[in-house]
Design a protein around this motif. Structure first.
Motif, PDB file in Angstrom:
ATOM      1  N   UNK A  62       0.868  -1.182   0.000  1.00 46.36           N
ATOM      2  CA  UNK A  62       0.000   0.000   0.000  1.00 46.36           C
ATOM      3  C   UNK A  62       0.901   1.228   0.000  1.00 46.36           C
ATOM      4  N   UNK A  63       0.611   2.162  -0.864  1.00 47.08           N
ATOM      5  CA  UNK A  63       1.520   3.258  -1.138  1.00 47.08           C
ATOM      6  C   UNK A  63       0.816   4.595  -1.016  1.00 47.08           C
ATOM      7  N   UNK A  64       1.553   5.571  -0.466  1.00 43.13           N
ATOM      8  CA  UNK A  64       0.992   6.910  -0.409  1.00 43.13           C
ATOM      9  C   UNK A  64       1.737   7.793  -1.390  1.00 43.13           C
ATOM     10  N   UNK A  65       0.968   8.376  -2.324  1.00 39.62           N
ATOM     11  CA  UNK A  65       1.616   9.127  -3.398  1.00 39.62           C
ATOM     12  C   UNK A  65       2.160  10.467  -2.956  1.00 39.62           C
ATOM     13  N   UNK A  66       1.774  10.942  -1.779  1.00 38.17           N
ATOM     14  CA  UNK A  66       2.195  12.291  -1.412  1.00 38.17           C
ATOM     15  C   UNK A  66       3.684  12.361  -1.082  1.00 38.17           C
ATOM     16  N   UNK A  67       4.135  11.479  -0.202  1.00 39.53           N
ATOM     17  CA  UNK A  67       5.550  11.527   0.184  1.00 39.53           C
ATOM     18  C   UNK A  67       6.179  10.151   0.183  1.00 39.53           C
ATOM     19  N   UNK A  68       5.608   9.252  -0.627  1.00 43.64           N
ATOM     20  CA  UNK A  68       6.249   7.946  -0.838  1.00 43.64           C
ATOM     21  C   UNK A  68       6.260   7.060   0.396  1.00 43.64           C
ATOM     22  N   UNK A  69       5.193   7.136   1.174  1.00 40.80           N
ATOM     23  CA  UNK A  69       5.105   6.232   2.315  1.00 40.80           C
ATOM     24  C   UNK A  69       4.653   4.864   1.834  1.00 40.80           C
ATOM     25  N   UNK A  70       5.223   3.811   2.405  1.00 39.15           N
ATOM     26  CA  UNK A  70       4.860   2.459   1.975  1.00 39.15           C
ATOM     27  C   UNK A  70       4.427   1.641   3.190  1.00 39.15           C
ATOM     28  N   UNK A  71       3.279   0.949   3.058  1.00 46.11           N
ATOM     29  CA  UNK A  71       2.798   0.070   4.125  1.00 46.11           C
ATOM     30  C   UNK A  71       2.726  -1.361   3.608  1.00 46.11           C
ATOM     31  N   UNK A  72       2.889  -2.353   4.524  1.00 45.95           N
ATOM     32  CA  UNK A  72       2.694  -3.734   4.092  1.00 45.95           C
ATOM     33  C   UNK A  72       1.221  -4.098   4.261  1.00 45.95           C
ATOM     34  N   UNK A  73       0.881  -5.330   3.909  1.00 48.81           N
ATOM     35  CA  UNK A  73      -0.533  -5.690   3.901  1.00 48.81           C
ATOM     36  C   UNK A  73      -1.099  -5.913   5.297  1.00 48.81           C
ATOM     37  N   UNK A  74      -0.266  -5.815   6.330  1.00 47.35           N
ATOM     38  CA  UNK A  74      -0.789  -5.810   7.694  1.00 47.35           C
ATOM     39  C   UNK A  74      -0.997  -4.391   8.185  1.00 47.35           C
ATOM     40  N   UNK A  75      -0.753  -3.435   7.281  1.00 43.19           N
ATOM     41  CA  UNK A  75      -0.907  -2.033   7.678  1.00 43.19           C
ATOM     42  C   UNK A  75       0.359  -1.445   8.277  1.00 43.19           C
ATOM     43  N   UNK A  76       1.370  -2.264   8.515  1.00 40.77           N
ATOM     44  CA  UNK A  76       2.604  -1.773   9.136  1.00 40.77           C
ATOM     45  C   UNK A  76       3.418  -0.924   8.178  1.00 40.77           C
ATOM     46  N   UNK A  77       4.199  -0.017   8.753  1.00 41.57           N
ATOM     47  CA  UNK A  77       4.981   0.893   7.922  1.00 41.57           C
ATOM     48  C   UNK A  77       6.238   0.184   7.439  1.00 41.57           C
ATOM     49  N   UNK A  78       6.486   0.209   6.129  1.00 40.74           N
ATOM     50  CA  UNK A  78       7.688  -0.397   5.563  1.00 40.74           C
ATOM     51  C   UNK A  78       8.769   0.661   5.390  1.00 40.74           C
ATOM     52  N   UNK A  79       8.406   1.776   4.785  1.00 39.44           N
ATOM     53  CA  UNK A  79       9.396   2.844   4.604  1.00 39.44           C
ATOM     54  C   UNK A  79       8.680   4.175   4.406  1.00 39.44           C
ATOM     55  N   UNK A  80       9.456   5.243   4.459  1.00 45.89           N
ATOM     56  CA  UNK A  80       8.900   6.569   4.244  1.00 45.89           C
ATOM     57  C   UNK A  80       8.480   7.215   5.549  1.00 45.89           C
ATOM     58  N   UNK A  81       7.829   8.370   5.440  1.00 43.32           N
ATOM     59  CA  UNK A  81       7.547   9.182   6.627  1.00 43.32           C
ATOM     60  C   UNK A  81       6.420   8.746   7.546  1.00 43.32           C
ATOM     61  N   UNK A  82       5.505   7.809   7.174  1.00 40.64           N
ATOM     62  CA  UNK A  82       4.397   7.559   8.114  1.00 40.64           C
ATOM     63  C   UNK A  82       4.881   7.119   9.485  1.00 40.64           C
ATOM     64  N   UNK A  83       4.389   7.746  10.532  1.00 40.53           N
ATOM     65  CA  UNK A  83       4.847   7.384  11.870  1.00 40.53           C
ATOM     66  C   UNK A  83       4.106   6.202  12.489  1.00 40.53           C
ATOM     67  N   UNK A  84       2.875   5.919  11.986  1.00 38.44           N
ATOM     68  CA  UNK A  84       2.102   4.849  12.616  1.00 38.44           C
ATOM     69  C   UNK A  84       1.519   3.938  11.549  1.00 38.44           C
ATOM     70  N   UNK A  85       1.166   2.715  11.934  1.00 38.99           N
ATOM     71  CA  UNK A  85       0.561   1.823  10.929  1.00 38.99           C
ATOM     72  C   UNK A  85      -0.825   2.316  10.533  1.00 38.99           C
ATOM     73  N   UNK A  86      -1.331   1.745   9.422  1.00 43.54           N
ATOM     74  CA  UNK A  86      -2.686   2.046   8.974  1.00 43.54           C
ATOM     75  C   UNK A  86      -3.683   1.333   9.876  1.00 43.54           C
TER      76      UNK A  86
END
Lengths: 424, 155, 355
Positions: free
Chosen positions: B111-135
């Motif tokens: 799962x990807x956020x186009x604004x600042x390239x945040x990437x989440x895995x399919x458990x909602x956890x943050x893989x890379x980029x600026x997101x501070x918390x899981x989805x």
């Protein structure tokens, strides 16, 4: 019965002493047991070493200092014949640590996922190069990792934990007296502590950049002018990509002007605001451009576009808040508004194209959505006003009844001229 | 006062009483209507039927495997993903960095956020980029022909 | 039309069934106006029952759905905002009129023989209304309600001996959770209504049985038959209805012009917001407890406060048995104490409101 009691006691006693024997830790470290009983400088290392990861893993003082940790007799344990070398010289320390830490086969026995290239990296760093040139004042392993209290970087009290790194580097780099001979600035720590990166780090996001993130850990070197953009771009991917397509890229590369830090600073990287772009007093563009030239005009256009969308979002949000407070349903409109807000976020990234038209493209899309949300909010408020009109209608009916009642009562109780009963 | 006068008064009284009674009656009727009309409208359930506590995100075979859909969950967008193995996952499609709407990437299966390239895995956890918390992840249930997404139980 | 109705009833139920109603007389004097408060309280209670039942058609008493269901009522259900608004406002008006009714009967000494039980049942009704108010307040499950309930139920632990048991009983556990919501819902829509039905029936029966009391100063004249009266039907009743219509108008205006907020959904793990306070009718209790020092003699401050209130409530309920001679000096003294209590409640309420 007495015999049974005796036998039970004996068995228990034997078992207890066996258990006690088993509880004593593995190799006895005679250095520690003796030094812990001393005082001051001689006692500190022994006391600190308790918490060191090497001690936990079963290493003794002799592993680094030489000598024989099994001997109680000081003559034997600290004898040169058995390899005792006392306090190692600073210039010898990297080699000393690398004896184990660069030995892949050896490290595999303890932590196979630890890297073993620290010494090689160190040799490429400014610290490593200067040490090789004979300067003992630069950082060696023990300056950052501590001498006898080494812990893994994941431990929050380790001197190389992300939250501690700025202070560890700052011990030398923020000390003007210490750094005088090197003629480099010493304001990096204070600058960094005022930055958005530091704020993010201390808020709990350990992925935020520290000194080591941009400068490297063992190979610590400030990035060269040409590589600053790449380093920032590791996280700020879109900004790097857009900048590469912008009119600033070529001239700055030619004039050896570093990207990113020229506008944003390197250590004191503050949170950006829309005031940073444009022709206003806080605008960075005005450092080189004037309000009338091509760059200034682009900057002003971008600033205006951002401002218009921001204002429109604020208006729409205010109306939706009002509507929600009076109990109207505005869920759909909220979704629209957040899509509009996304456009503003995207537009602020698009600033790095330095192209007014591109930014406007994004903000126009955002404005359309904001207008829609605004309209939905107005509709909700209109519905609310309609309710008040409905209220007025029912109040009219009620007032009418009340007046009729009052007249009826008055009529019922009007004093009679002729003798009538009060009842109708 | 004479007889005729009191008779006249009596007739007046009766007439006035009748008028008042009539006005009173119609006033009460009008006010009662203005009370019962809202009550009647109230007891008839509204068209949108269900609460936003449970949302129908999609129909049974609307999504092919390895595709996704954005749906509305209350005030916020939600992301429904049908994985390659046919199972469903649902998240709040709001990036925990700056609230942009995230999307499913079918090549990277993340799962990807186009604004600042945040990437989440399919458990909602943050893989890379600026997101501070899981989805935030939602519960997905299949109810007949509907895929129902709910926020799950809280204390 | 009333004549026709009477004949119809007479033909079926015989003479006497509603005669008491047709023949009921209400004394007419300077203080007659206070007589309307009882009927007003009853009317507002009926409004609560009706709007409450309507809300019951849509409300869901679980922490995951309570707030959302109230939001649903406010935004999606036709006129849901109106029904909910009336229910919330009428609750406050009900307690206000109940208080006025209670204090007016107190100062008019309507509790004197033979009306002691009327007073006692009336006090019980008042406590039940407070219970309705407290339990109902939690049901929307918003932040204010959650924390007000937390603070309010915490007070129960201050009751000596059974304090912790009481706390656990009312909260349905150690903390305020979904279990508390279920319990409060049960109290609000089943237990309290059941109890109220019984006590209210007794109260109304007693009022009709003994007739309207007159103030002590009019007693002698009344016994001699020298006090003028209204017929209840239609004179007094029409005035009652006029008052009820005005009340309805006020309620509708309040619901439409000062709508009851939805608030923010409760989050058990959020910190208590600053300045949390209970509804106005509990403020005087709340403020008093805040002022009591940590320890009074050898009793803990809070415990002292709770005990004092408990004792106060008991004495209040037993006033008819304590004020044996209302026309004498004791009677005057009781009235003065009542005055002090009213002043105290007013001052504490305003103080608590100002924070």
């Amino acid at each position: 019965m007495r015999a049974r009691t005796w036998i039970t006691c004996t068995i228990l006693l034997v078992a207890a002493s066996a258990a006690q024997a088993q509880q004593s830790p593995a190799p006895a470290d005679s250095c520690r047991t003796c030094h812990v009983m001393l005082e001051g400088r001689l006692q500190e290392p022994a006391a600190q070493f308790e918490e060191d990861i090497h001690a936990v893993r079963g290493f003794t003082c002799a592993e680094c200092h030489g000598g024989d940790a099994r001997e109680e007799d000081m003559e034997k344990s600290m004898s040169r014949a058995r390899g005792f070398r006392g306090v190692p010289k600073r210039t010898e320390i990297p080699q000393l640590c690398a004896r184990c830490h660069s030995d892949g086969a050896f490290m595999r026995n303890y932590n196979p996922s630890l890297r073993t290239d620290q010494l090689a990296q160190y040799r490429t760093s400014v610290h490593g190069k200067r040490l090789a040139a004979g300067d003992p004042r630069v950082a060696v392993c023990t300056d950052c990792h501590s001498v006898h209290r080494i812990r893994p970087a994941s431990s929050p009290i380790s001197s190389v934990h992300p939250l501690q790194i700025p202070n560890t580097c700052g011990r030398c780099h923020a000390d003007p007296g210490y750094m005088r001979a090197y003629k480099i600035r010493t304001d990096q720590l204070t600058g960094y502590q005022a930055s958005a990166h530091y704020e993010t780090l201390t808020r709990g996001d350990l992925a935020a950049p520290t000194c080591a993130t941009c400068h490297g850990t063992h190979g610590a070197t400030p990035p060269g002018v040409a590589s600053v953009e790449r380093v920032c771009g590791t996280c700020h991917v879109f900004q790097e990509q857009l900048f590469d397509q912008s009119p600033h890229k070529a001239p700055w590369a030619a004039s050896k002007i570093a990207a990113c830090l020229t506008c944003h600073g390197n250590h004191a990287v503050k949170r950006t605001s829309d005031a940073l772009v444009g022709t206003g007093t806080e605008a960075i563009c005005m450092t080189c451009h004037s309000a009338g030239d091509g760059g200034g005009k682009s900057a002003e256009r971008i600033h205006k576009a951002l401002g218009v969308l921001d204002g429109s979002l604020g208006e729409a949000a205010a109306i939706l808040d009002r509507a929600e407070r009076v109990g109207m349903e505005v869920a759909e409109a909220r979704v629209t508004l957040s899509s509009a807000r996304e456009k503003l976020i995207k537009a602020r990234v698009d600033v790095h194209t330095m192209d007014g038209a591109k930014v406007e493209e994004t903000t126009q899309a955002g404005l359309k959505l904001a207008k829609q949300a605004n309209q939905d909010g107005q509709n909700a408020l209109a519905e609310h006003a309609f309710r008040r009109k409905g209220l007025a209608l029912s109040l009219f009916a009620i007032a009418f009844v009340v007046v009729c009642l009052w007249l009826l009562i008055r009529d019922l109780e009007r004093p009679r001229i002729v003798n009538e009963t009060r009842r109708p | 006062m004479g007889e005729s006068a009191s008779e006249h008064t009596q007739k007046d009284t009766r007439g006035r009483r009748k008028l008042l009674g009539f006005l009173f009656g119609s006033g009460v009727t009008a006010s009662l209507i203005s009370f019962f009309y809202p009550i009647l409208r109230f007891v008839l359930p509204p068209l949108s039927g269900e609460l936003d506590a449970d949302t129908v995100a999609a129909k049974a075979n609307e999504l092919a495997p390895n595709t996704s859909k954005i749906f509305r969950m209350g005030n916020r967008p939600g992301l429904l993903v049908r994985l390659a193995d046919g199972s469903y996952r649902a998240y709040e499609a709001v990036c925990t960095h700056l609230n942009c709407t995230v999307q499913y990437r079918d090549r990277e299966h993340d799962i990807w956020c186009a604004c600042h390239n945040g990437v989440y895995n399919l458990n909602g956890g943050v893989v890379s980029g600026p997101p501070p918390r899981p989805l935030e992840q939602f519960e997905v249930h299949i109810r007949g022909q509907e895929i129902v997404v709910s926020r799950g139980s809280r204390t | 039309m009333m004549e026709a109705l009477r004949n119809w009833m007479k033909a079926r139920f015989g003479e006497g069934v509603l005669d008491w109603l047709w023949h009921k007389q209400v004394p007419r004097h300077r203080h007659t106006i206070w007589y309307y408060l009882g009927g007003m309280t009853l009317f507002l209670f009926v409004v609560q029952v009706v709007t409450g039942i309507l809300l019951l058609l849509y409300y869901r008493p679980s922490p995951g759905e309570a707030f959302e269901s109230v939001q649903f009522i406010m935004t999606k259900v036709q006129f849901g905002w109106l029904i909910r608004g009336i229910h919330s406002w009428s609750a406050n008006l009900l307690i206000c009129t109940a208080m006025l009714h209670m204090f007016s009967t107190f100062f008019l000494k309507a509790y004197r023989t033979p009306r002691e039980l009327t007073w006692v049942t009336g006090c019980l009704l008042f406590f039940l209304f407070l219970g309705f108010g407290f339990s109902g307040y939690l049901l929307p499950w918003n932040e204010l309600a959650f924390f007000a309930t937390k603070v309010g139920t915490q007070m129960m632990a201050a009751v000596p001996l059974i304090g912790n048991w009481l706390l656990t009983f009312f909260r349905g556990g150690e903390e305020v959770t979904g279990a508390t919501l279920t319990r409060f819902f049960g109290f609000h829509v089943a237990i309290f209504p059941l109890l109220t039905t019984g006590v209210l029936a007794a109260h109304l029966f007693l009022v009709q049985y003994f007739g309207m009391s007159v103030p002590p100063s009019y007693q002698k004249a009344y016994d001699k038959g020298e006090v003028p009266t209204y017929a209840f039907v239609p004179n007094f009743l029409l005035r009652d209805i006029l008052g009820w219509y005005l009340a309805l108008g006020v309620l509708a205006a309040l619901a439409a012009l000062f709508p009851w907020e939805l608030g923010v959904k409760a989050d058990a793990f959020a910190p208590t917001p600053a300045g949390i306070k209970p509804e106005w009718y509990f403020l005087f209790l709340f403020q008093t407890l805040k002022l009591i020092p940590g320890k009074v003699l050898f009793i803990e401050g809070e415990q002292f406060g709770v005990l004092a209130f408990g004792l106060g409530a008991l004495l209040w309920m037993l006033v008819p048995f304590l004020d044996r001679r209302p026309e004498g000096p004791l009677g005057r003294w009781v009235a003065v104490v009542g005055g002090v209590i009213v002043a105290y409640i007013l001052v504490m309420t305003v103080w608590g409101w100002r924070g």
